[in-house]
Design a protein around this motif. Structure first.
Motif, PDB file in Angstrom:
ATOM      1  N   LYS A 146       5.242  18.337   7.620  1.00 18.33           N
ATOM      2  CA  LYS A 146       4.542  18.293   6.113  1.00 18.33           C
ATOM      3  C   LYS A 146       5.848  17.644   5.225  1.00 18.33           C
ATOM      4  O   LYS A 146       6.891  18.011   5.147  1.00 18.33           O
ATOM      5  N   PHE A 147       5.223  16.722   4.735  1.00 21.00           N
ATOM      6  CA  PHE A 147       6.080  15.678   3.821  1.00 21.00           C
ATOM      7  C   PHE A 147       5.633  16.027   2.190  1.00 21.00           C
ATOM      8  O   PHE A 147       4.496  15.773   2.094  1.00 21.00           O
ATOM      9  N   GLU A 148       6.505  15.965   1.301  1.00 18.05           N
ATOM     10  CA  GLU A 148       5.973  15.959   0.005  1.00 18.05           C
ATOM     11  C   GLU A 148       5.689  14.513  -0.601  1.00 18.05           C
ATOM     12  O   GLU A 148       6.866  13.821  -0.505  1.00 18.05           O
ATOM     13  N   ILE A 149       4.865  14.475  -1.361  1.00 19.49           N
ATOM     14  CA  ILE A 149       4.744  12.956  -1.772  1.00 19.49           C
ATOM     15  C   ILE A 149       5.221  12.995  -3.323  1.00 19.49           C
ATOM     16  O   ILE A 149       4.960  13.899  -4.141  1.00 19.49           O
ATOM     17  N   VAL A 150       6.400  12.060  -3.294  1.00 18.67           N
ATOM     18  CA  VAL A 150       7.154  12.265  -4.491  1.00 18.67           C
ATOM     19  C   VAL A 150       6.919  10.729  -5.284  1.00 18.67           C
ATOM     20  O   VAL A 150       7.090  10.674  -6.651  1.00 18.67           O
ATOM     21  N   GLY A 151       6.079   9.814  -4.737  1.00 25.19           N
ATOM     22  CA  GLY A 151       5.973   8.695  -5.431  1.00 25.19           C
ATOM     23  C   GLY A 151       4.832   7.864  -5.087  1.00 25.19           C
ATOM     24  O   GLY A 151       4.432   7.827  -3.616  1.00 25.19           O
ATOM     25  N   ILE A 152       4.008   7.136  -5.653  1.00 27.51           N
ATOM     26  CA  ILE A 152       3.056   6.165  -5.163  1.00 27.51           C
ATOM     27  C   ILE A 152       3.380   4.632  -5.530  1.00 27.51           C
ATOM     28  O   ILE A 152       4.140   4.213  -6.626  1.00 27.51           O
ATOM     29  N   ALA A 153       3.472   3.964  -4.531  1.00 24.61           N
ATOM     30  CA  ALA A 153       3.974   2.411  -4.737  1.00 24.61           C
ATOM     31  C   ALA A 153       2.869   1.479  -4.594  1.00 24.61           C
ATOM     32  O   ALA A 153       2.207   1.547  -3.741  1.00 24.61           O
ATOM     33  N   THR A 154       2.953   0.502  -5.277  1.00 26.67           N
ATOM     34  CA  THR A 154       2.058  -0.437  -5.411  1.00 26.67           C
ATOM     35  C   THR A 154       2.578  -1.851  -5.121  1.00 26.67           C
ATOM     36  O   THR A 154       3.709  -2.574  -5.741  1.00 26.67           O
ATOM     37  N   ALA A 155       2.022  -2.681  -4.114  1.00 20.96           N
ATOM     38  CA  ALA A 155       2.591  -3.844  -3.565  1.00 20.96           C
ATOM     39  C   ALA A 155       2.573  -5.040  -4.785  1.00 20.96           C
ATOM     40  O   ALA A 155       1.569  -4.893  -5.458  1.00 20.96           O
ATOM     41  N   ASP A 156       3.481  -5.508  -4.978  1.00 21.58           N
ATOM     42  CA  ASP A 156       3.261  -6.743  -5.881  1.00 21.58           C
ATOM     43  C   ASP A 156       2.241  -7.831  -5.713  1.00 21.58           C
ATOM     44  O   ASP A 156       1.826  -8.425  -6.366  1.00 21.58           O
ATOM     45  N   SER A 157       2.267  -7.973  -4.375  1.00 19.40           N
ATOM     46  CA  SER A 157       1.140  -9.055  -3.747  1.00 19.40           C
ATOM     47  C   SER A 157       0.622  -8.811  -2.418  1.00 19.40           C
ATOM     48  O   SER A 157       1.521  -8.270  -1.736  1.00 19.40           O
ATOM     49  N   GLY A 158      -0.404  -9.138  -2.196  1.00 23.02           N
ATOM     50  CA  GLY A 158      -0.870  -9.031  -0.693  1.00 23.02           C
ATOM     51  C   GLY A 158      -0.789  -7.431  -0.225  1.00 23.02           C
ATOM     52  O   GLY A 158      -0.979  -6.477  -0.884  1.00 23.02           O
ATOM     53  N   ASP A 159      -0.723  -7.274   1.198  1.00 22.78           N
ATOM     54  CA  ASP A 159      -0.884  -5.916   1.666  1.00 22.78           C
ATOM     55  C   ASP A 159       0.480  -5.312   1.379  1.00 22.78           C
ATOM     56  O   ASP A 159       1.632  -6.108   1.489  1.00 22.78           O
ATOM     57  N   ALA A 160       0.569  -4.028   1.460  1.00 24.19           N
ATOM     58  CA  ALA A 160       2.030  -3.231   1.621  1.00 24.19           C
ATOM     59  C   ALA A 160       2.485  -3.311   2.879  1.00 24.19           C
ATOM     60  O   ALA A 160       1.766  -3.531   3.975  1.00 24.19           O
ATOM     61  N   SER A 161       3.699  -3.255   3.068  1.00 29.00           N
ATOM     62  CA  SER A 161       4.364  -3.315   4.492  1.00 29.00           C
ATOM     63  C   SER A 161       4.186  -2.110   5.492  1.00 29.00           C
ATOM     64  O   SER A 161       4.290  -2.278   6.279  1.00 29.00           O
ATOM     65  N   ALA A 162       3.783  -0.990   4.636  1.00 22.29           N
ATOM     66  CA  ALA A 162       3.414   0.181   5.345  1.00 22.29           C
ATOM     67  C   ALA A 162       2.677   1.282   4.400  1.00 22.29           C
ATOM     68  O   ALA A 162       2.570   1.276   3.317  1.00 22.29           O
ATOM     69  N   ASN A 163       1.864   2.039   5.100  1.00 23.69           N
ATOM     70  CA  ASN A 163       0.963   3.043   4.434  1.00 23.69           C
ATOM     71  C   ASN A 163       2.016   4.003   4.005  1.00 23.69           C
ATOM     72  O   ASN A 163       1.818   4.470   2.688  1.00 23.69           O
ATOM     73  N   LEU A 164       3.065   4.696   4.372  1.00 21.64           N
ATOM     74  CA  LEU A 164       3.895   5.692   4.087  1.00 21.64           C
ATOM     75  C   LEU A 164       5.168   5.280   4.251  1.00 21.64           C
ATOM     76  O   LEU A 164       5.509   4.469   5.248  1.00 21.64           O
ATOM     77  N   TYR A 165       6.029   5.851   3.356  1.00 23.63           N
ATOM     78  CA  TYR A 165       7.547   5.183   3.494  1.00 23.63           C
ATOM     79  C   TYR A 165       8.338   6.698   3.464  1.00 23.63           C
ATOM     80  O   TYR A 165       8.042   7.701   2.585  1.00 23.63           O
ATOM     81  N   ILE A 166       9.193   6.892   4.381  1.00 19.84           N
ATOM     82  CA  ILE A 166       9.870   8.311   4.495  1.00 19.84           C
ATOM     83  C   ILE A 166      11.394   7.739   4.921  1.00 19.84           C
ATOM     84  O   ILE A 166      11.781   6.922   5.046  1.00 19.84           O
ATOM     85  N   PRO A 167      12.299   8.807   4.616  1.00 21.52           N
ATOM     86  CA  PRO A 167      13.755   8.711   4.775  1.00 21.52           C
ATOM     87  C   PRO A 167      13.945   8.231   6.321  1.00 21.52           C
ATOM     88  O   PRO A 167      13.373   8.738   7.120  1.00 21.52           O
ATOM     89  N   LEU A 168      15.105   7.337   6.601  1.00 16.93           N
ATOM     90  CA  LEU A 168      15.267   6.964   7.748  1.00 16.93           C
ATOM     91  C   LEU A 168      15.589   8.034   8.995  1.00 16.93           C
ATOM     92  O   LEU A 168      14.920   7.828  10.061  1.00 16.93           O
ATOM     93  N   LYS A 169      16.228   8.640   8.561  1.00 12.40           N
ATOM     94  CA  LYS A 169      16.817   9.725   9.408  1.00 12.40           C
ATOM     95  C   LYS A 169      15.437  10.558  10.022  1.00 12.40           C
ATOM     96  O   LYS A 169      15.574  11.219  11.208  1.00 12.40           O
ATOM     97  N   ARG A 170      14.868  10.928   9.006  1.00 12.48           N
ATOM     98  CA  ARG A 170      13.403  11.659   9.296  1.00 12.48           C
ATOM     99  C   ARG A 170      12.535  10.981  10.172  1.00 12.48           C
ATOM    100  O   ARG A 170      12.068  11.420  11.164  1.00 12.48           O
ATOM    101  N   ALA A 171      12.665   9.574  10.058  1.00 13.65           N
ATOM    102  CA  ALA A 171      11.708   8.807  10.781  1.00 13.65           C
ATOM    103  C   ALA A 171      12.047   8.808  12.104  1.00 13.65           C
ATOM    104  O   ALA A 171      11.500   8.668  13.198  1.00 13.65           O
ATOM    105  N   GLN A 172      13.705   8.562  12.441  1.00 11.24           N
ATOM    106  CA  GLN A 172      14.137   8.435  13.725  1.00 11.24           C
ATOM    107  C   GLN A 172      14.038   9.908  14.387  1.00 11.24           C
ATOM    108  O   GLN A 172      13.568   9.795  15.720  1.00 11.24           O
ATOM    109  N   THR A 173      13.948  11.196  13.965  1.00 13.30           N
ATOM    110  CA  THR A 173      13.617  12.305  14.441  1.00 13.30           C
ATOM    111  C   THR A 173      12.072  12.295  14.991  1.00 13.30           C
ATOM    112  O   THR A 173      11.807  12.908  15.937  1.00 13.30           O
ATOM    113  N   LEU A 174      11.280  12.005  14.191  1.00 15.50           N
ATOM    114  CA  LEU A 174       9.837  12.041  14.435  1.00 15.50           C
ATOM    115  C   LEU A 174       9.618  11.267  15.543  1.00 15.50           C
ATOM    116  O   LEU A 174       8.675  11.430  16.351  1.00 15.50           O
TER     117      LEU A 174
END
Length: 483
Positions: free
Chosen positions: A233-261
């Protein structure tokens, strides 16, 4: 005397002057519209690359894809327990996009290359979640129509299992592991935090997430809520809006946590690189390819070559057909203006002959003709600028929609090409995502300066034709025609 005579002659021959000015105006207006549309397409392409690439990024380094002869990649597997009853079951698979990763040490190697101002690693992940339920079938005894005893010769009831089965749904989304200590490079830089906050530099392994605004709206995520990825479970700390077009990803998390998952300890899919000087990008690319084998380096120029769709088609038309058409119309306008001016001088042979007989030198006659032609050119330039600006304004107001997509040769930020984020299926097959861009036609000072220069050039060319004709007139020839 010069300006008085000039004003009088232009007023007396205003129809001919208007024809010359209109021809020049048409060519100049076309040049303004084409240049403005081309600039708008370049801006649109830049927005596409920003949304794919990340602001401030000059190139990306990814692992080179293995040759097909080395066999296919391992397919994801979903494990479910054999349970009785109607019980919902779920299984997630988190895998690097493109299935190709680099060692985290590659980031340092890239940063050590000459001409590199900064390098940051990122891990782009695809998450496939399958959930549903198994429903056991029910045994239905078969009706005995033989009139004999209950179970027949086998000693058990006869019948069949009816109903039952499985009902599972598949949900896929993308997750990007961000180096929270260096957030100045990478795809998240092309988005703005519109609610909540960004990552803090100390949250290198925290269970926090930033959600793309479109995905948050779809899933009804809010700041302060939570999202679960593979049981974490991850706490949502922010909402990001892409400047143009589609966003690069749906969710962004810290790199080390992504490597663990994703069981990708000390692994990254992409290294984002910023060069010291934009003029050194090609040299840095060559150095990385030479000194770090097994990698693919992709620059923004490489991505631009891969952009296809109506944006690419319109850009090609503006570059090839539009500019050549503008040149052809300008040449025609200049030639017509020159011929009309020379024809007007021929019709004024008696006038110029008389002026020469009264003492006007050939140079003064020539200057008078060139002056008139210059005024026609400037008037045509003013009309052309007005029409061109109006055309560019209309194009911006209409804002036709153009689509752009990166060709199949490019992979996502975690893939081999350093291009667009893709939704990868279980077999690693990638599907393109189109980006829709509204076309504008910005008018720069350089475009206006070009229009003024063309107006002056048109006037000079027309004056050269007319001046050459006027200089050849002889007073005797002119007075011979006087009745």
């Amino acid at each position: 005397m010069f300006f008085t005579y000039l004003r009088r002659e232009l007023r007396r021959r205003r129809k001919a002057a208007l024809v010359v000015a209109s021809g020049l105006a048409l060519g100049i207006a076309l040049v303004i519209v084409v240049n403005s549309a081309s600039a708008g397409m370049q801006q649109a392409q830049g927005k596409v690359l920003e949304s794919l690439y990340g602001l401030g990024t000059d190139m990306t380094v990814t692992k080179a894809a293995p040759p097909p002869s080395e066999g296919g990649r391992e397919r994801p597997r979903f494990n479910f327990d054999a349970q009785d009853g109607d019980e919902t079951q779920s299984s997630d698979v988190v895998m690097p996009q493109g299935f190709e990763t680099l060692a985290s040490s590659t980031v340092g190697k890239v940063a050590d290359q000459t001409g590199v101002a900064g390098a940051v690693g990122g891990l782009s992940l695809s998450v496939l979640k399958v959930d549903g339920e198994f429903k056991p079938g029910e045994f239905a005894p078969r009706e005995n129509t033989s009139g004999g005893g209950g179970g027949g010769g086998t000693g058990g009831p006869e019948g069949e299992v009816r109903g039952g089965g499985a009902n599972f749904g598949v949900n896929s989304y993308t997750v990007y592991g961000t180096d929270t200590a260096h957030q100045d490079l990478g795809p998240l830089t092309s988005s703005k935090i519109t609610d909540g906050r960004a990552f803090e530099t100390t949250e290198t392994d925290a269970k926090v997430a930033v959600v793309d605004s479109a995905y948050a709206k779809e899933k009804k995520y809010k700041v302060g809520g939570d999202v679960t990825i593979k049981g974490t479970k991850f706490e949502i700390v922010g909402i990001a809006t892409a400047d143009s077009g589609d966003a690069s990803a749906n969710l962004y998390i810290p790199l080390k946590r992504a490597q663990t998952l994703s069981d990708s300890k000390d692994k990254v899919t992409t290294v984002y690189v910023k060069a010291d000087d934009s003029q050194q990008i090609a040299a840095v690319k060559s150095a990385v390819q030479k000194n770090i084998p097994g990698t693919t380096v992709t620059t923004s120029a490489d991505l631009a070559d891969r952009v296809s769709g109506s944006l690419s088609t319109a850009s090609d038309l503006a570059t090839s057909v539009g500019k050549w058409l503008s040149i052809a119309v300008l040449i025609a306008a200049f030639v017509v203006a020159g011929l009309l001016t020379m024809s007007a001088v021929t019709r004024r042979v008696q006038e110029f002959g008389t002026l020469k007989a009264l003492g006007w030198k050939s140079g003064r006659v020539t200057r008078q003709v060139v002056g008139e032609a210059m005024v026609n050119g400037l008037v045509g330039g003013a009309l052309g600028i007005a029409v061109g600006v109006a055309g560019a304004y209309v194009l911006t107001a209409v804002s036709p929609s153009l689509t752009a997509e990166v060709g199949s040769a490019a992979a996502g930020p975690g893939g081999g090409g350093g291009g667009m984020i893709r939704a990868s299926g279980p077999a690693g097959q990638a599907a393109d995502k189109a980006i829709e861009i509204a076309l504008t036609a910005p008018i720069s000072a350089a475009t206006i300066a070009l229009a003024v220069g063309l107006a002056v050039t048109g006037g000079l060319i027309a004056g050269a034709f007319g001046g050459w004709r006027a200089s050849r007139l002889r007073p005797a020839d002119a007075l011979r025609r006087v009745e």
